[in-house]
Design a protein around this motif. Sequence first.
Motif, PDB file in Angstrom:
ATOM      1  N   ARG A   8       0.835  -1.206   0.000  1.00 47.61           N
ATOM      2  CA  ARG A   8       0.000   0.000   0.000  1.00 47.61           C
ATOM      3  C   ARG A   8       0.863   1.246   0.000  1.00 47.61           C
ATOM      4  O   ARG A   8       0.587   2.215  -0.720  1.00 47.61           O
ATOM      5  N   MET A  11       2.405   1.719  -3.444  1.00 53.66           N
ATOM      6  CA  MET A  11       1.423   2.223  -4.422  1.00 53.66           C
ATOM      7  C   MET A  11       1.133   3.688  -4.152  1.00 53.66           C
ATOM      8  O   MET A  11       1.137   4.520  -5.071  1.00 53.66           O
ATOM      9  N   GLY A  12       0.858   4.003  -2.887  1.00 56.44           N
ATOM     10  CA  GLY A  12       0.537   5.390  -2.542  1.00 56.44           C
ATOM     11  C   GLY A  12       1.696   6.318  -2.868  1.00 56.44           C
ATOM     12  O   GLY A  12       1.510   7.400  -3.436  1.00 56.44           O
ATOM     13  N   ILE A  19       1.470  12.000  -9.476  1.00 62.83           N
ATOM     14  CA  ILE A  19       0.394  12.970  -9.669  1.00 62.83           C
ATOM     15  C   ILE A  19       0.947  14.376  -9.868  1.00 62.83           C
ATOM     16  O   ILE A  19       0.370  15.187 -10.593  1.00 62.83           O
ATOM     17  N   LEU A  76       0.362  -1.923 -10.936  1.00 59.65           N
ATOM     18  CA  LEU A  76      -1.008  -2.403 -10.768  1.00 59.65           C
ATOM     19  C   LEU A  76      -1.023  -3.925 -10.733  1.00 59.65           C
ATOM     20  O   LEU A  76      -1.731  -4.530  -9.936  1.00 59.65           O
ATOM     21  N   PHE A  95      -8.007   2.382 -19.997  1.00 61.97           N
ATOM     22  CA  PHE A  95      -6.539   2.326 -19.973  1.00 61.97           C
ATOM     23  C   PHE A  95      -5.979   2.201 -21.389  1.00 61.97           C
ATOM     24  O   PHE A  95      -4.984   2.827 -21.739  1.00 61.97           O
ATOM     25  N   VAL A 145     -10.928   4.899 -14.372  1.00 57.79           N
ATOM     26  CA  VAL A 145     -10.548   3.710 -13.622  1.00 57.79           C
ATOM     27  C   VAL A 145     -10.664   3.978 -12.135  1.00 57.79           C
ATOM     28  O   VAL A 145     -11.245   3.198 -11.370  1.00 57.79           O
ATOM     29  N   ASN A 146     -10.104   5.111 -11.734  1.00 61.16           N
ATOM     30  CA  ASN A 146     -10.119   5.420 -10.311  1.00 61.16           C
ATOM     31  C   ASN A 146     -11.556   5.606  -9.810  1.00 61.16           C
ATOM     32  O   ASN A 146     -11.927   5.101  -8.750  1.00 61.16           O
ATOM     33  N   GLN A 149     -13.207   2.422  -9.014  1.00 62.63           N
ATOM     34  CA  GLN A 149     -12.860   1.821  -7.719  1.00 62.63           C
ATOM     35  C   GLN A 149     -13.751   2.373  -6.605  1.00 62.63           C
ATOM     36  O   GLN A 149     -14.017   1.690  -5.628  1.00 62.63           O
ATOM     37  N   GLU A 369      -2.064  16.646  -2.964  1.00 58.83           N
ATOM     38  CA  GLU A 369      -1.673  15.397  -2.285  1.00 58.83           C
ATOM     39  C   GLU A 369      -2.674  15.027  -1.186  1.00 58.83           C
ATOM     40  O   GLU A 369      -3.096  13.876  -1.082  1.00 58.83           O
ATOM     41  N   TRP A 372      -5.867  13.581  -2.502  1.00 59.55           N
ATOM     42  CA  TRP A 372      -5.804  12.172  -2.878  1.00 59.55           C
ATOM     43  C   TRP A 372      -5.768  11.269  -1.655  1.00 59.55           C
ATOM     44  O   TRP A 372      -6.299  10.157  -1.672  1.00 59.55           O
ATOM     45  N   GLU A 376      -8.350   8.260  -1.423  1.00 61.89           N
ATOM     46  CA  GLU A 376      -7.891   6.871  -1.462  1.00 61.89           C
ATOM     47  C   GLU A 376      -7.930   6.214  -0.087  1.00 61.89           C
ATOM     48  O   GLU A 376      -8.344   5.066   0.037  1.00 61.89           O
ATOM     49  N   LEU A 377      -7.491   6.924   0.937  1.00 63.01           N
ATOM     50  CA  LEU A 377      -7.595   6.341   2.273  1.00 63.01           C
ATOM     51  C   LEU A 377      -9.060   6.255   2.695  1.00 63.01           C
ATOM     52  O   LEU A 377      -9.453   5.346   3.406  1.00 63.01           O
ATOM     53  N   TRP A 382     -11.435  -1.003   1.246  1.00 61.64           N
ATOM     54  CA  TRP A 382     -11.805  -1.567  -0.043  1.00 61.64           C
ATOM     55  C   TRP A 382     -10.859  -1.101  -1.131  1.00 61.64           C
ATOM     56  O   TRP A 382     -10.537   0.081  -1.212  1.00 61.64           O
ATOM     57  N   ILE A 383     -10.443  -2.008  -1.985  1.00 65.87           N
ATOM     58  CA  ILE A 383      -9.750  -1.582  -3.204  1.00 65.87           C
ATOM     59  C   ILE A 383     -10.800  -1.315  -4.277  1.00 65.87           C
ATOM     60  O   ILE A 383     -10.637  -0.428  -5.113  1.00 65.87           O
ATOM     61  N   THR A 390      -8.813  -4.542  -0.110  1.00 67.84           N
ATOM     62  CA  THR A 390      -7.423  -4.309  -0.493  1.00 67.84           C
ATOM     63  C   THR A 390      -6.551  -5.515  -0.137  1.00 67.84           C
ATOM     64  O   THR A 390      -5.715  -5.941  -0.926  1.00 67.84           O
TER      65      THR A 390
END
Lengths: 440, 357
Positions: A8, A11-12, A19, A76, A95, A145-146, A149, A369, A372, A376-377, A382-383, A390
């Motif tokens: 995690r 990825m983060g 970004i 990914l 994508f 895509v995001n 999610q 930042e 995001w 995301e958090l 959940w992913i 996740t």
Amino acid sequence: MTDALAARLLMGLSLAFHIVFAAAGIAMPLFMVIAEWRYRRTGETVWLSLAKAWSKGAAVLFAVGAVGGTVLSFELGLLWPGFMQFSGSIIGVPFSLEGFAFFTEAIFLGIYLYGWERVSPRLHLGAGVIVAVSGAVSGLLVLMVNGWQHAPAGFEVANGQAVNINPFAAMFNPAWPHIALHMSIAAYQTIAAAMMGIHGIMLLRDRSNLFHRKAFAFALTATLITGVLQPLAGDFSAKQVAQLQPAKLAAMEGQFKTEQGAPLRIGGIPNPNTQETPLAIEIPGLLSWLAFGDTGATVIGLEAFPRADWPPVLLVHLAFQIMVGSAFVMLGVAGLGAVLAWRRRRLPDSRWYLWLAALAAPFGLLALETGWVVTELGRQPWIIQDIMRTLDAVTPMTNLGVPLVSFALIYVALAVITVWVLTYQVLHSPRIAPGHAPAA
Amino acid sequence: MNTLLFDLPSLVAGSIMVAMTFYALLGGADFGSGVWDLLASGPRARQQRELIAHAIGPIWEANHVWLIAAIVILFTGFPLAFAEISTALFIPLMLMLVGIVARGSAFVFRAYGSQTDSVRQVYGTVFAIASVVTPIFLGIIVGSISSGRIVVVDGAVRTDFFDAWLGAFPFAMGALTLCLFALLAAVYLAIEADSAHDEALREDFRRRALIAAIVTGGVAWISLFFIRQDAPVLYAGFVERPWTLATVGLSMVLGVGTIAALLKRRFYVARLTVVLQVICVMWTWAFAQYPYLVLPNLTIQQAAGPEITLQIAVVALVAGGLILFPSLFLLYRVFKGRKVFALIDAPAGNQTGARGA
Ligand code: HDD
Ligand code: HEM
Ligand code: HEM
């Protein structure tokens, strides 16, 4: 540290790094194209100098963004094979389309950067426009895509497999509009604010340099426009989150109890153990109004969800406060600049104001930042919201601390060198005397 | 099933191969140029490096996107294969990524950063070393996928993260990839120097291309030896389809042709033969492996996503291609001149650089 946590974090970290460059990849081409266009219209060479200077910066940012993005597309699968196996065919289409957007962006950026002397002015400007458009489109596509999610759509689940797939419904998922709008504005705002600061600092060193005066005026205007739009877009985002991800909204606001006429909390330290948010300034009814347009509306609190499904409340709440605070810092400074400019009928170039502008500059990045982090958090654990956790998506690979530390070091090195290279460029920017006559 | 490819999954798999072929021919040559940057030597070392930077500057980012295209088509069309490959080959993939990041960023930092020689030299070294390392891992990855070590049981890969790629065949493929990329680059750079009317530099790269061609041939022979031992399923694929032996033979003939063309200073012919040689090697391989996506037991059909996704992907690929190819054409025309797509050398006399020996 567990391997899942390392995954995690990696990825983060990669996304947080990417970004910044992605925002530049969206905003810089637009700004340099506007500068070139003004040069072609007015013949004022200062605009040409600006277009060239900005395009040099964009070249560096774009390349680092491209390699960072490549890392992401592999990560990914490397880190979340379970996620990609489940969702690759649902959200792969945007994508793939993004691949073409990258192609057009890279091709025409090559023509733009290296083609000043090789192609006609019209083709050159046109190449710039294509870069600006495909940059924005890349962002919109990946955010499909995001968004998916956060608000999965376009499939059904049978025996752990996705069936009845409808890629279009997945692409235009309910979370996409607000994320796409808010993030796109954020890209322009972040870069505008950063430019305002950079050219402001350069004006502090030499207030008569027309190059930095024009650039500062441009960046100030862009910061003002985006600064006004962004809270409106953010409000739209909050309303959407209230509908789509009530647990996230509750975490953002430190709202533990389900409540009618919920207050807006400014500041405060939510404590999941006591289920209270002390030290906050509370404005009665405002949260209900912001989320649902009615001061008496019911806001669902975290208590409505199993404890295991809570996002990390403290981090999400703090990040949200910082983002919103940053928005008002930037809006305040740019708004003040506009008032000063209007009253004095000239560029607000007093030392104190230039300092203020320089201090406001990092808040764009900060908001980008932290925003995001909220998004995301706030989705955790959940992913894919309510579909896949996740922890169920993570790779079986062990020792993930090794790639985590390695990439962290690489990103730090890249960040330092990028800043160094850009500083070098800024310090070597042209000096254009104020009386400089426009080219005939 | 065994021979024809016109079902949807095979079409999509074929488009991944197309993207990989372009990546090898274009992006691969950019990496190969980095190899020659590392090996730049002699009185014109500096000019060699400058020619390389000049040649790849405007185009490397576009060339790099072919890899991203291949990856996104892979995970759109064959999510299962993407998940298995990324799990089993985690380590070489990560190492390749480090190389990709180091190469690209060092290149732009050198182009746009501080101009002191010592700093540029550091960037240059990083760029050059990463250009060598990355193709090796790329080759290892491709070799592993074909060597039959990524065993999928009940839709999950069985791996200890090393056994899938620590083997003679993957490493031979790594070496072969590096050699092919260096060969491509040397031939392209000879043409580049030729268009710049720099005969001395052109001869430098001609010599390098000749050496690379010979080394590539040697490495190719050695890896043929490993296929049988270390990649038995792939080997069986070759043997089952006798015509693949013919195309392997063809690629050898083309290799000899490249050497002959270089000896006669027919640079455009050399470029044509070397390009055909790469295409021949890659596609023979793909057909030998067909219908498997990942050897030994994941077929294209098994890994394929749902029909609707594949259909949309094909439409998107065609529509995207209509935008992509004209744009690419423009890019190369602008930076590589009028003769960029020439297939053979114009008759001597009509031309400034490459006269017959
Ligand atoms: C310049 C950057 C910036 C600024 C000034 C703001 N935001 Fe923001 N915000 C972002 C940059 C950002 C972001 C980084 O771009 C996020 C992350 C995902 C997204 O869609 O935008 C985000 C997410 C985000 C979300 C979560 C969306 C979701 O999870 O789906 C909400 C509710 C808000 N924002 C609300 C606001 C409000 C009310 C703001 C001002 C008053 C505000 N933002 C200013
Ligand atoms: C570029 C801006 C983005 C930033 C800064 C960002 C930030 C983060 C952070 C901080 C995490 C770690 C959360 C955690 O596990 O606690 C994360 C996870 C993740 N993000 Fe994002 N994100 C961004 C955009 C995206 C996009 C566009 C996608 C999808 C296309 C995405 C997909 C993921 C995935 C798959 C994970 C890992 C699983 C998870 O933790 O839920 N992110 N991101
Ligand atoms: C999991 C998430 C993501 C993945 C896999 C990803 C992938 C990539 C890749 C492969 C590239 C390189 C393209 C090239 O070579 O030219 C790239 C660049 C870019 N990405 Fe991302 N990206 C992600 C998140 C985002 C987000 C959230 C945004 C913005 C909204 C974004 C916007 C861009 C833009 C504008 C570029 C081109 C400009 C540049 O290279 O700096 N990406 N991305």
